[in-house]
Structures are given as structure tokens and as C-alpha cells.
Design an enzyme around this catalytic site. Structure first.
Site, PDB file in Angstrom:
ATOM      1  N   TYR A   1       2.023  -2.460 -11.787  1.00  0.00           N
ATOM      2  CA  TYR A   1       2.482  -1.081 -11.278  1.00  0.00           C
ATOM      3  C   TYR A   1       3.625  -1.532 -10.272  1.00  0.00           C
ATOM      4  O   TYR A   1       3.908  -2.477  -9.636  1.00  0.00           O
ATOM      5  CB  TYR A   1       1.387  -0.439 -10.605  1.00  0.00           C
ATOM      6  CG  TYR A   1       0.925  -0.688  -9.365  1.00  0.00           C
ATOM      7  CD1 TYR A   1       0.132  -1.945  -9.290  1.00  0.00           C
ATOM      8  CD2 TYR A   1       1.153   0.105  -8.200  1.00  0.00           C
ATOM      9  CE1 TYR A   1      -0.223  -2.333  -7.934  1.00  0.00           C
ATOM     10  CE2 TYR A   1       0.882  -0.460  -7.053  1.00  0.00           C
ATOM     11  CZ  TYR A   1       0.004  -1.526  -6.763  1.00  0.00           C
ATOM     12  OH  TYR A   1      -0.420  -1.819  -5.345  1.00  0.00           O
TER      13      TYR A   1
ATOM     14  N   LEU B   1       1.675 -10.574  -1.935  1.00  0.00           N
ATOM     15  CA  LEU B   1       2.792  -9.778  -2.734  1.00  0.00           C
ATOM     16  C   LEU B   1       4.133  -9.893  -1.874  1.00  0.00           C
ATOM     17  O   LEU B   1       4.089  -9.580  -0.866  1.00  0.00           O
ATOM     18  CB  LEU B   1       2.364  -8.342  -3.040  1.00  0.00           C
ATOM     19  CG  LEU B   1       3.427  -7.605  -3.749  1.00  0.00           C
ATOM     20  CD1 LEU B   1       3.396  -8.049  -5.274  1.00  0.00           C
ATOM     21  CD2 LEU B   1       3.473  -6.141  -3.533  1.00  0.00           C
TER      22      LEU B   1
HETATM   23  N1  PDD Z   1       1.517  -1.505  -1.665  1.00  0.00           N
HETATM   24  N2  PDD Z   1       1.180  -6.293  -0.067  1.00  0.00           N
HETATM   25  C1  PDD Z   1       0.139  -5.534  -0.888  1.00  0.00           C
HETATM   26  C2  PDD Z   1      -0.763  -6.110  -1.411  1.00  0.00           C
HETATM   27  C3  PDD Z   1       0.611  -4.311  -1.471  1.00  0.00           C
HETATM   28  O1  PDD Z   1      -0.126  -3.428  -2.180  1.00  0.00           O
HETATM   29  C4  PDD Z   1       2.175  -3.719  -1.142  1.00  0.00           C
HETATM   30  C5  PDD Z   1       2.600  -2.357  -1.574  1.00  0.00           C
HETATM   31  C6  PDD Z   1       2.917  -4.631   0.004  1.00  0.00           C
HETATM   32  C7  PDD Z   1       4.263  -3.881   0.294  1.00  0.00           C
HETATM   33  O2  PDD Z   1       5.235  -4.101  -0.723  1.00  0.00           O
HETATM   34  P1  PDD Z   1       6.469  -3.218  -0.798  1.00  0.00           P
HETATM   35  O3  PDD Z   1       7.209  -3.383   0.542  1.00  0.00           O
HETATM   36  O4  PDD Z   1       7.100  -3.579  -2.000  1.00  0.00           O
HETATM   37  O5  PDD Z   1       5.855  -1.780  -1.033  1.00  0.00           O
HETATM   38  C8  PDD Z   1       2.420  -5.853   0.077  1.00  0.00           C
HETATM   39  C9  PDD Z   1       1.993  -0.370  -2.282  1.00  0.00           C
HETATM   40  C10 PDD Z   1       2.952   0.622  -1.494  1.00  0.00           C
HETATM   41  C11 PDD Z   1       0.873   0.253  -3.000  1.00  0.00           C
HETATM   42  O6  PDD Z   1      -0.158  -0.185  -3.560  1.00  0.00           O
HETATM   43  O7  PDD Z   1       0.765   1.707  -2.659  1.00  0.00           O
END
Ligand code: PDD
Length: 288
Positions: free
Chosen positions: A37, A208
Site C-alpha cells: 500500500y 520503511l
Molecule cells: N505510514 N515507517 C512506517 C512503519 C510507516 O508506516 C510510515 C508511513 C513511515 C513514514 O513514511 P512516509 O514518510 O513515506 O509516509 C515510516 C503511513 C503514513 C501509514 O501507514 O499511514
């Protein structure tokens, strides 16, 4: 903002209303969490940092040997279309791809076609005051699998960690991986500042690689703030001068306390504030 009853959910190849947006019980996402996703932020009805999110979606799918049902450009066009279909100005677009529906087996089924869901939602914004005062976080064990670099829909350990934070009255759970160090938040990346230097865990299988994280590292370089990608310990986190988390939905969120202990002065520090302002400027520059 008014929510319309329009057909705003893209599922099974067409836009339908919530009552028709259904997936089969044998969808492998539902039964096996066999899917990936993305969450893309929408400002003023426009998707922010869309291309890096699409690229990461393609990478996550490739790592699971999963095909996307459409080209990346076609998925991008759906993401751009989604906010307008629901009248979402400030919000997010959720994209999910699963290996599709097939009689339940563990191995990859021969006849499944990947399924794609895209829809926009209004943002559930964090209280504005938190950006002024800084948020609370707690440290919990990182109990996830060994491929946290893949944005998989298997979020059970993340959900359990976030629930621990919520019960402790904290915004985020910071994950401590045994033998590795602090990795990231349950839905965010974690940064500390020590002696004017920014530190965050290296892009690796343990985290991530956040789109917001990468933008913040880029903004730090532009602001001549030195940065290091290294794993730091819980003790280094607690004794840091500043700490913050980043994500698509939270942007740059300062941390005031971790496990009830003040980080630095217990309020957003100068480096954090510089990066918060630079991030908002970056959004303005891209969205207009
Ligand atoms: N989550 N680490 C994890 C485990 C995450 O689920 C997310 C993002 C991030 C930050 O990634 P980014 O800057 O690309 O949003 C780091 C999203 C927002 C979610 O699951 O809602």
C-alpha cells in the site's frame, strides 16, 4: 468540506460508491495480508510527492513478485483524480494492491489477478498544539518481520505498538529492535539531534524508507545541517538534544517526551523547528 455521495472509490477497475466497494472474501489481502500500500498526502486537492510514492509502490510490489494491474502512470492518474471525486482538499489518498482473489492456498495462485483500490479521505489531523509543544512517545519492542523496507499491508505489529502508545497517552510508539537499536515509529520515521547533527536509522531492511524522511534529509543538506544515517540506542534517544518523527500524515512532528522523560528542553528545538518550516515551505513550493 462536504462529503458527496459520489462514486469515489476505485475498485475492480471502476469508481463506485462505498456501498458497492466490496472485495471477495478470498482476496489474498483479506486472508493473507498479501499486498502492498501507499498513503499519499493531499494539500489543496493536489497529491504531494506523488512520484516517489508511486516508485515505492512499484518497488514494494516487485519485492513481493506482484504485478500491478495498471501501469504506474495510470495509477498516478487515479491518485490525482481521487480527491476531486470526494471533494477532499486536505487529506490523503490510500492505494492498495493485493495479489487478488483465488481459492485459499499459501503459495502464489496461478489464476489470481492483482486487485487495486484507490480512494481519498479527509485528513484526521493531529491537534495543532502538538506541533507547538511537542508530542509524547513511548519505546516498545520492534516485533515486526525482517523486511520492514516493504510497505506491506501486514500492519499487525505496528497496530499493536500504536495501541500501546495510545494506552500510555502517547502519540507514537518508537520501535526498539533487539541487537539493532531504535528503528522507527509504528507509522513514522524517527530522528534525533545531538550536538547539531541529525541522526536517523539507515535505509535498510529494518525500516520503511519514508518519503518524508528522504525529503527531510534533503532539506537538512540544503540548510547545511549535518546528518548521519546510523542506528542509535534507546539511551542515545533519551539523552538527545531534540527528537522528532516524520510521516506523510504527520509531516515533521516534534517529540517533547519519550517514556515520560523530557528530550532536551522538553519542547521543539531549533533544528526541528528549522526543518518543520522548511518542510512546509517545500509543500508550498510544490503545491503552489
Ligand atoms: N505510514 N515507517 C512506517 C512503519 C510507516 O508506516 C510510515 C508511513 C513511515 C513514514 O513514511 P512516509 O514518510 O513515506 O509516509 C515510516 C503511513 C503514513 C501509514 O501507514 O499511514
Amino acid at each position: 468540506m462536504t462529503l458527496s455521495n459520489a462514486d469515489y472509490i476505485f475498485v475492480n477497475g471502476k469508481w463506485v460508491g462505498p456501498g458497492e466497494a466490496l472485495v471477495p472474501v478470498e482476496d489474498r489481502g483479506y486472508q493473507l495480508a498479501d499486498g502492498v500500500y501507499e498513503v499519499v498526502r493531499v494539500y489543496g486537492g493536489r497529491a504531494f510527492a506523488l512520484q516517489p510514492h508511486l516508485d515505492r509502490l512499484a518497488r514494494s510490489a516487485a519485492e513481493l513478485e506482484m504485478d500491478l494491474p495498471l501501469t504506474l502512470d495510470e495509477v498516478g492518474a487515479l491518485v490525482k483524480e481521487a480527491p476531486g471525486r470526494r471533494g477532499v482538499e486536505d487529506g490523503q489518498v490510500y492505494i492498495q494492491v493485493t495479489r487478488g482473489a483465488a481459492p485459499r492456498v499459501h503459495h502464489f495462485p496461478e489464476d489470481a489477478r492483482p486487485s487495486l483500490v484507490v480512494y481519498a479521505s479527509p485528513l484526521r489531523r493531529q491537534p495543532a498544539a502538538l506541533y507547538e509543544t511537542g508530542a509524547d512517545a513511548v519505546v516498545v519492542p520492534d516485533e515486526r518481520w525482517l523486511r520492514c523496507d516493504i510497505k506491506s499491508i501486514n500492519l499487525l505489529p505496528n497496530a499493536l505498538a500504536k495501541e500501546k502508545a495510545r494506552r500510555a497517552g502517547a502519540l507514537e510508539a518508537l520501535l526498539l529492535r533487539e541487537g539493532v537499536g531504535m528503528t522507527e515509529g509504528s507509522s513514522s520515521n524517527l530522528f534525533i539531534v545531538r550536538d547539531g547533527r541529525l541522526e536517523t536509522a539507515p535505509a535498510s531492511r529494518w525500516i520503511l524508507r519514508g518519503i518524508t524522511r528522504d525529503i527531510v534529509l534533503e532539506l537538512a543538506a540544503q540548510a547545511h545541517i549535518p546528518a548521519a544515517e546510523r542506528f542509535f540506542s534507546k539511551e542515545e534517544l533519551l539523552s538527545a538534544d531534540e527528537a522528532f518523527v516524520t510521516s506523510t500524515t504527520m509531516e515533521v512532528m516534534p517529540l517533547a517526551r519519550v517514556d515520560g522523560q523530557a528530550i532536551g528542553a522538553g519542547r521543539p528545538g531549533p533544528v526541528t523547528k528549522t526543518l518543520m518550516a522548511a518542510f512546509r515551505e517545500r509543500v508550498r513550493a510544490e503545491i503552489g
